[in-house]
Design a protein around this motif. Structure first.
Motif, mmCIF file in Angstrom:
data_model
loop_
_atom_site.group_PDB
_atom_site.id
_atom_site.type_symbol
_atom_site.label_atom_id
_atom_site.label_comp_id
_atom_site.label_asym_id
_atom_site.label_seq_id
_atom_site.Cartn_x
_atom_site.Cartn_y
_atom_site.Cartn_z
ATOM 1 N N UNK A 30 23.148 46.926 41.160
ATOM 2 C CA UNK A 30 24.036 47.558 40.205
ATOM 3 C C UNK A 30 24.856 46.510 39.473
ATOM 4 N N UNK A 89 47.143 48.774 36.322
ATOM 5 C CA UNK A 89 46.211 48.366 35.291
ATOM 6 C C UNK A 89 46.265 49.389 34.158
ATOM 7 N N UNK A 123 35.808 53.475 38.869
ATOM 8 C CA UNK A 123 35.646 52.077 39.271
ATOM 9 C C UNK A 123 35.851 51.152 38.071
ATOM 10 N N UNK A 124 35.342 51.573 36.948
ATOM 11 C CA UNK A 124 35.471 50.756 35.751
ATOM 12 C C UNK A 124 36.932 50.603 35.325
ATOM 13 N N UNK A 125 37.710 51.671 35.483
ATOM 14 C CA UNK A 125 39.083 51.620 34.981
ATOM 15 C C UNK A 125 40.102 51.145 36.006
ATOM 16 N N UNK A 126 39.864 51.394 37.301
ATOM 17 C CA UNK A 126 40.875 51.000 38.288
ATOM 18 C C UNK A 126 40.401 49.878 39.196
ATOM 19 N N UNK A 127 39.113 49.707 39.346
ATOM 20 C CA UNK A 127 38.606 48.645 40.203
ATOM 21 C C UNK A 127 38.143 49.118 41.558
ATOM 22 N N UNK A 128 38.438 50.358 41.907
ATOM 23 C CA UNK A 128 38.003 50.866 43.209
ATOM 24 C C UNK A 128 37.269 52.172 43.030
ATOM 25 N N UNK A 186 28.236 45.298 38.258
ATOM 26 C CA UNK A 186 29.621 45.613 38.597
ATOM 27 C C UNK A 186 30.486 45.493 37.355
ATOM 28 N N UNK A 187 31.599 46.246 37.367
ATOM 29 C CA UNK A 187 32.528 46.201 36.228
ATOM 30 C C UNK A 187 33.469 45.017 36.404
ATOM 31 N N UNK A 215 45.601 54.279 51.924
ATOM 32 C CA UNK A 215 44.510 54.260 52.896
ATOM 33 C C UNK A 215 44.710 55.247 54.034
ATOM 34 N N UNK A 269 30.497 42.589 45.790
ATOM 35 C CA UNK A 269 30.851 42.870 47.175
ATOM 36 C C UNK A 269 30.238 41.806 48.075
ATOM 37 N N UNK A 284 41.193 44.733 53.161
ATOM 38 C CA UNK A 284 41.019 46.027 52.512
ATOM 39 C C UNK A 284 40.866 45.871 50.998
ATOM 40 N N UNK A 285 40.665 44.639 50.514
ATOM 41 C CA UNK A 285 40.510 44.305 49.082
ATOM 42 C C UNK A 285 41.501 45.058 48.200
ATOM 43 N N UNK A 316 36.544 44.954 36.425
ATOM 44 C CA UNK A 316 37.727 45.291 37.222
ATOM 45 C C UNK A 316 37.422 45.488 38.702
ATOM 46 N N UNK A 317 36.150 45.605 39.068
ATOM 47 C CA UNK A 317 35.793 45.950 40.439
ATOM 48 C C UNK A 317 36.402 44.980 41.446
ATOM 49 N N UNK A 318 36.996 45.557 42.486
ATOM 50 C CA UNK A 318 37.534 44.720 43.552
ATOM 51 C C UNK A 318 36.445 44.561 44.615
#
Lengths: 103, 360, 123
Positions: free
Chosen positions: A28, B159, B140-145, A30-31, B63, A97, A77-78, A33-35
């Motif tokens: 995939x 963000x 995921x694209x906008x917040x990262x998670x 990844x964007x 969490x 990841x 926990x990234x 912003x992805x953590x």
């Protein structure tokens, strides 16, 4: 009552492109912003221990005298907080990841 | 009259994924009484608030649970901001609200999928989760998670989302609404779904009120218990009505959640149309003062009550979460009385239990 | 929730019980019960809601004091009361379902009942 309301959706899905990807062959995108995972460029690190103190999960260990920096990937926990507080900005959040172990 | 037997149910069960244990007293095939047993995932997160800086604690609060994660972060930061009398930027409030509604759609699609799975309706399960994937991707694209958004911070959001992306988020639903309508049609008209859900697990309005049920359980029994009507964040500027069904059975609860998906789509589109420009976070100076505050938010699974008590230091004196599942357990026990043993997993699922929220 | 909608009312235990019964007749629902450690002992908050504004009844107690359960009036209270019993070690009597300390299986008995400095470890 209608007969088999799901049949229409199933038939449509049958002739469409698959919604899933053949994972190990196609990975995939990844964007930005992805953590994904935390990286530290130890060349610029001053071992101040800020990340260790601020980490909500207690995943980072820094020993200043030995110039030692380690991250326990199982506890991390990234959350990106260590990257935010780093005074030297030598820590970065990688969008990929952690790769699965293969041995 | 048959002999009474006690059957242990859970915490590991093929259909029910939640670590909830129930001792079911059964007579022939009928459940006479259910007794919950608890404490498999208790982590003491309320106590952890006394050792973590209040600025860092949103990461822990998010969490508490995986699916309502964003609403936990939102509720915690709102509670701290109210305690400290902070007025955060309006754009941040809008962004939080938009993401909260995305998380509600995510949660309901997840639950609908799990319901279909529990019914043995695999194709519907896959279809629900296929739709959910699009929601997760845009988040995921906008917040990262994907699951833990990590969007909220004390004083705003982490963000900003730029205007073209917001427009794309709004447009996403023009294609997806057709998909939602399709699954809505299946849940409404399919024979199997109707047979398994209708007239099972009926909860009367009076019982729901007495047992303190919240969220879709209360709404399915005709109580318009929706904390968004309090107008926290920017809900006072958006136009919506609490979704209510009157039958009180599992089918009514399913129906409430499907209607809430459409409602959330509307809310997201309204919020994106109204969002003002400006800052998305503010600098925090000072510490939480001596004082206390209650914060109530509507999570996807129902109302959650947050209590924070400050003592003038960086650490909170007391932090308390009362989650929707905790409030719905007495209603669940009432629903289970007199049901068939084979319906038990279905009925437990119908309240959308989240044990890790409930035990913290 | 706006601050002015939250009312805290301090009271004694017998008064609290009559008030809870009155609230039930008025059609309130039980929102939550929680306990907080304070300097002079503990305080227990009972939150009730009728539509949206809420009422908080608050009692102050010592560790040894017995607290009568309200689960006879609001059946849903048994979960909250068992939680307070297990996490704070308070003595609540006549609960509808009494788990006798087996509600939460914690490694330390009454972990929330101790002052902050007593709780070592965990880091």
């Amino acid at each position: 009552m209608r007969i088999l309301p799901m049949a229409k959706i199933v038939l449509k899905s049958l002739f469409r492109k698959a919604a899933t990807q053949m994972y190990p062959l196609i990975t995939k995108e990844y964007y930005p912003a992805t953590r994904g995972k935390v990286l530290n460029d130890t060349e610029f690190c001053i071992y101040c221990g800020m990340c260790q103190r601020k980490c909500p999960a207690g995943a980072i260990e820094v020993i200043r005298a030995k110039r030692y920096w380690a991250l326990d990937p199982k506890r991390c926990v990234t959350c990106n907080y260590c990257v935010e507080v780093c005074p030297k900005k030598c820590m970065t959040m990688d969008k990929r990841y952690t790769a699965p172990s293969t041995n | 009259m048959g002999e009474r037997t006690v059957i242990p149910f859970g915490p590991q069960h093929p259909v029910l994924l939640e670590p909830l244990h129930l001792d079911l007293v059964i007579e022939d095939e009928k459940v006479v009484k259910a007794m919950p047993s608890w404490g498999f995932v208790h982590r003491g997160l309320e106590k952890l608030a006394e050792k973590r800086d209040f600025i860092e604690f949103p990461f822990v609060a998010e969490r508490i649970c995986g699916v309502c994660s964003h609403s936990h972060g939102m509720a915690y930061t709102q509670a701290i901001e109210a305690l400290m009398s902070l007025e955060i930027p309006v754009r941040a409030k809008y962004l939080r609200t938009i993401l909260a509604e995305f998380s509600r759609i995510n949660s309901h699609l997840l639950w609908l999928g799990l319901l279909a799975n529990a019914l043995g309706f695999e194709s519907l399960f896959m279809h629900c989760w296929k739709l959910r994937e699009k929601i997760l991707d845009i988040v995921e694209e906008t917040t990262g998670g994907r699951v833990i958004f990590g969007a909220c911070r004390v004083g705003g959001v982490n963000r900003d989302i730029d205007a073209p992306t917001l427009a794309r988020m709004s447009r996403l639903f023009t294609g997806m609404e057709k998909g939602f309508r399709e699954i809505d049609g299946v849940f409404r008209k399919d024979y199997t779904v109707q047979k398994r859900l209708q007239e099972t697990g009926a909860l009367s309005r009076a019982d729901a009120h007495l047992l303190g049920a919240v969220g879709p359980v209360a709404k399915g029994s005709g109580i318009p218990c929706d904390m968004r009507r309090l107008g926290y964040s920017v809900y006072n500027e958006l136009d919506f009505q609490a979704v209510v069904e009157t039958e009180g059975d599992s089918y009514a609860r399913t129906s409430v959640r499907i209607k809430e998906i459409f409602q959330s789509v509307g809310l997201i589109q309204q919020a994106i149309a109204k969002i003002p420009a400006g800052e998305v976070s503010m600098k925090i100076t000072g510490l939480p003062p001596v004082g206390e505050h209650f914060e109530m938010v509507e999570q996807p699974r129902g109302e959650a009550v947050y209590y924070v008590k400050g003592n003038g230091t960086r650490f909170l004196e007391r932090f308390r979460v009362r989650n929707s599942t905790f409030a719905n357990i007495p209603a669940l026990l009432k629903i289970l009385e007199g049901c068939e043993l084979s319906d038990v997993p279905m009925l437990i699922l119908s309240i959308d239990p989240c044990i890790s929220c409930a035990e913290r | 929730m706006a601050k002015e909608l939250i009312v805290f009312i301090d009271m004694e235990i017998p008064e609290m019980l009559t008030r809870v019964e009155a609230l039930k007749l008025e059609g309130y629902r039980l929102m939550q019960i929680h306990c907080t450690r304070v300097e002079s002992g503990y305080e227990i908050n009972y939150t009730f809601a009728l539509d949206l504004p809420s009422q908080n009844l608050r009692i102050h107690i010592d560790r040894e004091q017995e607290i009568p359960s309200i689960s006879g009036i609001f059946p849903a209270a048994f979960l909250y009361e068992n939680e307070i019993h297990d996490l704070f070690g308070l003595n609540i009597t006549d609960m509808l379902i009494d788990y006798h300390g087996r509600f939460y299986r914690t490694s330390v008995p009454a972990p929330f009942g101790q002052a902050k400095k007593d709780t070592g470890g965990g880091e």
